[in-house]
Design a protein around this motif. Structure first.
Motif, PDB file in Angstrom:
ATOM      1  N   ARG A  73      -4.839  -3.317   9.738  1.00 59.97           N
ATOM      2  CA  ARG A  73      -3.628  -4.144   9.617  1.00 59.97           C
ATOM      3  C   ARG A  73      -3.986  -5.615   9.785  1.00 59.97           C
ATOM      4  O   ARG A  73      -3.507  -6.478   9.045  1.00 59.97           O
ATOM      5  CB  ARG A  73      -2.600  -3.728  10.673  1.00 59.97           C
ATOM      6  CG  ARG A  73      -1.891  -2.438  10.324  1.00 59.97           C
ATOM      7  CD  ARG A  73      -0.427  -2.460  10.777  1.00 59.97           C
ATOM      8  NE  ARG A  73       0.205  -1.189  10.399  1.00 59.97           N
ATOM      9  CZ  ARG A  73       0.200  -0.108  11.186  1.00 59.97           C
ATOM     10  NH1 ARG A  73      -0.389  -0.143  12.361  1.00 59.97           N
ATOM     11  NH2 ARG A  73       0.801   1.003  10.770  1.00 59.97           N
ATOM     12  N   ILE A  76      -5.776  -6.986   6.563  1.00 59.07           N
ATOM     13  CA  ILE A  76      -5.053  -7.166   5.301  1.00 59.07           C
ATOM     14  C   ILE A  76      -3.897  -8.142   5.439  1.00 59.07           C
ATOM     15  O   ILE A  76      -3.270  -8.517   4.447  1.00 59.07           O
ATOM     16  CB  ILE A  76      -4.515  -5.826   4.745  1.00 59.07           C
ATOM     17  CG1 ILE A  76      -3.505  -5.194   5.702  1.00 59.07           C
ATOM     18  CG2 ILE A  76      -5.657  -4.880   4.443  1.00 59.07           C
ATOM     19  CD1 ILE A  76      -2.909  -3.897   5.174  1.00 59.07           C
ATOM     20  N   ASP A  77      -3.637  -8.584   6.657  1.00 60.61           N
ATOM     21  CA  ASP A  77      -2.529  -9.499   6.879  1.00 60.61           C
ATOM     22  C   ASP A  77      -2.734 -10.786   6.084  1.00 60.61           C
ATOM     23  O   ASP A  77      -3.764 -11.438   6.201  1.00 60.61           O
ATOM     24  CB  ASP A  77      -2.424  -9.821   8.379  1.00 60.61           C
ATOM     25  CG  ASP A  77      -1.149 -10.587   8.688  1.00 60.61           C
ATOM     26  OD1 ASP A  77      -0.078 -10.184   8.183  1.00 60.61           O
ATOM     27  OD2 ASP A  77      -1.240 -11.597   9.413  1.00 60.61           O
ATOM     28  N   GLU A  79      -3.231 -11.169   2.968  1.00 62.59           N
ATOM     29  CA  GLU A  79      -3.853 -10.886   1.668  1.00 62.59           C
ATOM     30  C   GLU A  79      -2.826 -10.220   0.748  1.00 62.59           C
ATOM     31  O   GLU A  79      -2.126  -9.311   1.167  1.00 62.59           O
ATOM     32  CB  GLU A  79      -5.063  -9.974   1.867  1.00 62.59           C
ATOM     33  CG  GLU A  79      -5.762  -9.534   0.596  1.00 62.59           C
ATOM     34  CD  GLU A  79      -6.366 -10.708  -0.150  1.00 62.59           C
ATOM     35  OE1 GLU A  79      -7.278 -11.345   0.388  1.00 62.59           O
ATOM     36  OE2 GLU A  79      -5.894 -10.991  -1.283  1.00 62.59           O
ATOM     37  N   THR A  80      -2.743 -10.673  -0.507  1.00 65.50           N
ATOM     38  CA  THR A  80      -1.734 -10.083  -1.399  1.00 65.50           C
ATOM     39  C   THR A  80      -2.333  -9.329  -2.583  1.00 65.50           C
ATOM     40  O   THR A  80      -1.624  -8.618  -3.277  1.00 65.50           O
ATOM     41  CB  THR A  80      -0.791 -11.170  -1.958  1.00 65.50           C
ATOM     42  OG1 THR A  80      -1.576 -12.144  -2.650  1.00 65.50           O
ATOM     43  CG2 THR A  80       0.013 -11.816  -0.835  1.00 65.50           C
ATOM     44  N   ARG A  85      -6.896  -5.707  -0.589  1.00 66.72           N
ATOM     45  CA  ARG A  85      -6.288  -4.994   0.536  1.00 66.72           C
ATOM     46  C   ARG A  85      -6.890  -3.602   0.692  1.00 66.72           C
ATOM     47  O   ARG A  85      -7.288  -3.198   1.786  1.00 66.72           O
ATOM     48  CB  ARG A  85      -4.765  -4.888   0.344  1.00 66.72           C
ATOM     49  CG  ARG A  85      -4.039  -6.219   0.509  1.00 66.72           C
ATOM     50  CD  ARG A  85      -2.580  -6.123   0.085  1.00 66.72           C
ATOM     51  NE  ARG A  85      -1.739  -5.357   0.995  1.00 66.72           N
ATOM     52  CZ  ARG A  85      -1.153  -5.842   2.080  1.00 66.72           C
ATOM     53  NH1 ARG A  85      -1.342  -7.105   2.399  1.00 66.72           N
ATOM     54  NH2 ARG A  85      -0.394  -5.082   2.853  1.00 66.72           N
ATOM     55  N   VAL A 139      -0.553  -0.991   2.202  1.00 67.22           N
ATOM     56  CA  VAL A 139      -1.494  -1.617   1.274  1.00 67.22           C
ATOM     57  C   VAL A 139      -0.809  -1.888  -0.063  1.00 67.22           C
ATOM     58  O   VAL A 139      -0.910  -2.986  -0.625  1.00 67.22           O
ATOM     59  CB  VAL A 139      -2.728  -0.715   1.049  1.00 67.22           C
ATOM     60  CG1 VAL A 139      -3.535  -1.202  -0.146  1.00 67.22           C
ATOM     61  CG2 VAL A 139      -3.594  -0.685   2.300  1.00 67.22           C
ATOM     62  N   SER A 143       1.273  -5.748  -1.413  1.00 67.82           N
ATOM     63  CA  SER A 143       0.523  -6.412  -2.482  1.00 67.82           C
ATOM     64  C   SER A 143       1.457  -6.832  -3.613  1.00 67.82           C
ATOM     65  O   SER A 143       2.596  -6.403  -3.675  1.00 67.82           O
ATOM     66  CB  SER A 143      -0.552  -5.468  -3.025  1.00 67.82           C
ATOM     67  OG  SER A 143       0.022  -4.558  -3.934  1.00 67.82           O
TER      68      SER A 143
END
Lengths: 222, 222
Positions: A73, A76-77, A79-80, A85, A139, A143
């Motif tokens: 978590r 990936i925070d 990140e789009t 991700r 995820v 995104s």
DNA sequence: CGTCCCTCTTGAACACGTTCAAAACGAGGA
DNA sequence: TCCTCGTTTTGAACGTGTTCAAGAGGGACG
């Protein structure tokens, strides 16, 4: 409610000792007698808390999963990009699991037994499984990927299956630092992302639909 | 060269008894003592011929593979459609393996251990593996499917991996007559065939290339 | 204090896979 | 016939995961 604290203490003492001995000497070479002796209890007492040697690693499995959830978590925070991700989540798992590959192998072999409560498909593992699938949902949802809505619903489960495949590869991976597993992730994730993008093309639609339907039907009564 | 006939006889008596007991009572519930008693020899004698209980099923594994090879060749003879050929080969495997699913499960669990000689990826299994991949090559070459030549080279190995996936599903399949495994084959094979056909499209080319490259790199030093 | 009861603990005993030193066997030569 | 030597066979013994009847500990209640 007597001895609750003491009881919990004994339980955790046993599992801690077991994990230490497993990592030191491997699963097979660690005997229940050694675990009991190391924890300063009797063999029978270990069996009072854990129904089998195999069961001892369930707690450990949960611990890895919990660590992975948190670490992933965090990674990936913000990140789009879908591929970034997904890749972060999988590489993060490899990082966390690396120290345990030696005896982890034995563990995942036990988990391959459909009858075992340790199987990722078993009822006993459903909580951990749901959590992992939930992570995959994050995820996808976090995104900016554009998808057929039908596919979007199934995708987390599919990605979880893909992760199980990566784990299977990892179990057999004898390269230094699990380089090969990392390569698999780094190169297959972009592929998956491109496939997902392609799935919106006209020619690809019927195939994509059928895959979704097949997975749904296979998941029934499971 | 004394007693060769007698020796071979004892050996085959042991393995035959073992297989009978395995199918009757399951792998776990069949003890080495019971096998020895059933074959009318001592426990030590069984270990003179087979280094472990696990090893006893290696011969059995080979037997299934041999049967499958013959039966599958007969079934695809004359058929030229790629999907039909592939499906026939896989359904044929399900037919032959069906009687043994009960203890086959235990067997395939052992086979999941990367250290085990029974692992499909191990050196000890390379002969059987090569034969299976060879069968997949026949499936491809005997069909009228049109493919990127690069893909055509790798496809047999990919199909073998796909078959391993089907087996993994089958091991976990508890439906009557392994209906679900059959459904998986019947519906995923046409999908694969369509994907293979799509792979010749322009948009798909780079993805297809990368898949081929990835597999080739992963196969190195394995 | 005495008695009940529930939780926790013990370690001997069991069944299993596996090992190994010793014996039995059997062919070939003296 | 008897001896020799490699092959085959034996079964007691070992180490393992697991079970279970028995006991210890300590709170609740009279």
């Amino acid at each position: 409610m007597p001895h609750v604290a003491k009881s919990e203490e004994t339980r955790s003492l046993i599992v801690t000792t077991a994990m230490r001995l497993f990592t030191e000497n491997g699963y097979d070479r660690t005997t229940m007698r050694a675990i009991a002796a190391g924890a300063g209890v009797s063999v029978g007492n270990a069996y009072y808390y854990f129904s089998s040697k195999e069961q001892l690693i369930q707690g450990f499995y949960d611990e890895i999963a919990r660590q992975h959830l948190d670490a992933a978590r965090a990674r990936i925070d913000g990140e789009t990009a879908f591929a970034a991700r997904l890749q972060a989540v999988l590489l993060c798992w490899l990082d966390i699991a690396e120290p345990y590959q030696r005896f982890g192998t034995q563990f995942f072999v036990n988990a391959a037994d459909p009858e075992s409560p340790l199987s990722p498909f078993s009822d006993d593992s459903s909580a951990a499984r749901e959590a992992s699938i939930g992570l995959m949902r994050e995820v996808v949802d976090g995104s900016d990927v554009k998808l057929d809505p039908e596919l979007r619903d199934q995708l987390p489960e599919l990605l979880w299956l893909y992760q199980m495949g990566v784990v299977l590869f990892w179990v057999h991976d004898r390269s230094a630092g699990q380089k090969r597993s990392r390569m698999l992730v780094e190169r297959s994730v972009p592929l998956l992302a491109r496939l997902a993008a392609l799935s919106r093309l006209r020619v690809f639609r019927p195939v994509s639909r059928e895959i979704v339907d097949l997975i749904r039907d296979l998941a029934k009564k499971d």
